[in-house]
Design a protein around this motif. Sequence first.
Motif, short mmCIF file in Angstrom:
data_model
loop_
_atom_site.label_atom_id
_atom_site.label_comp_id
_atom_site.label_asym_id
_atom_site.label_seq_id
_atom_site.Cartn_x
_atom_site.Cartn_y
_atom_site.Cartn_z
N UNK A 64 0.86 -1.18 0.00
CA UNK A 64 0.00 0.00 0.00
C UNK A 64 0.89 1.22 0.00
N UNK A 65 0.65 2.16 -0.90
CA UNK A 65 1.53 3.34 -0.96
C UNK A 65 1.37 4.24 0.26
N UNK A 66 2.50 4.71 0.79
CA UNK A 66 2.48 5.70 1.86
C UNK A 66 3.05 7.02 1.36
N UNK A 67 3.96 6.93 0.41
CA UNK A 67 4.58 8.13 -0.15
C UNK A 67 4.52 8.06 -1.66
N UNK A 68 4.08 9.04 -2.40
CA UNK A 68 3.48 10.25 -1.83
C UNK A 68 2.18 9.89 -1.11
N UNK A 69 1.72 10.80 -0.28
CA UNK A 69 0.51 10.52 0.49
C UNK A 69 -0.64 10.17 -0.46
N UNK A 70 -1.34 9.09 -0.12
CA UNK A 70 -2.44 8.61 -0.93
C UNK A 70 -3.75 8.76 -0.15
N UNK A 71 -4.86 8.70 -0.83
CA UNK A 71 -6.16 8.76 -0.16
C UNK A 71 -6.29 7.58 0.79
N UNK A 72 -7.02 7.77 1.85
CA UNK A 72 -7.21 6.72 2.84
C UNK A 72 -6.52 7.08 4.13
N UNK A 73 -6.25 6.10 4.94
CA UNK A 73 -5.60 6.33 6.23
C UNK A 73 -4.27 7.02 6.01
N UNK A 74 -4.08 8.17 6.63
CA UNK A 74 -2.86 8.95 6.43
C UNK A 74 -1.74 8.49 7.34
N UNK A 75 -2.03 8.37 8.64
CA UNK A 75 -1.05 7.88 9.59
C UNK A 75 -1.75 7.44 10.86
#
Length: 126
Positions: A64-75
């Motif tokens: 699951x992509x974390x960078x760049x920020x993607x839609x969905x749970x941010x952190x």
Amino acid sequence: MLNAIHHVALIASDYERSKRFYSETLGLPIIREVWREARRSWKCDLQVGSSQIELFSFPEAPPRPSWPEACGLRHLAFEVDRLDPIIQRLDDAGVTVEPVRIDEHTGRRFTFFADPDGLPLELYER
């Protein structure tokens, strides 16, 4: 009415590595750990105050992509009494921690780091 967050579920690419990170590096107590044969998956419940993290292993789970920020749970953010001892513990474990920042709206100190799969985690000082 919603009372609280009961748990957050995470899927690890390397279950044992992530279990060590959350239980040993972050110091979260393990409530229970079970092997779910039908899903070929481990599930480890970790205590975070009155909430829990459910840590799962699933064979061949896609990243699951974390960078760049993607839609969905941010952190995922953890409230702490004091940042500095936790930052030192993470530094000692070789975890990269971003510089401490100040929340411009609350005046509280916070910082970010990542779990073994790159999931952004935040420490937010009470």
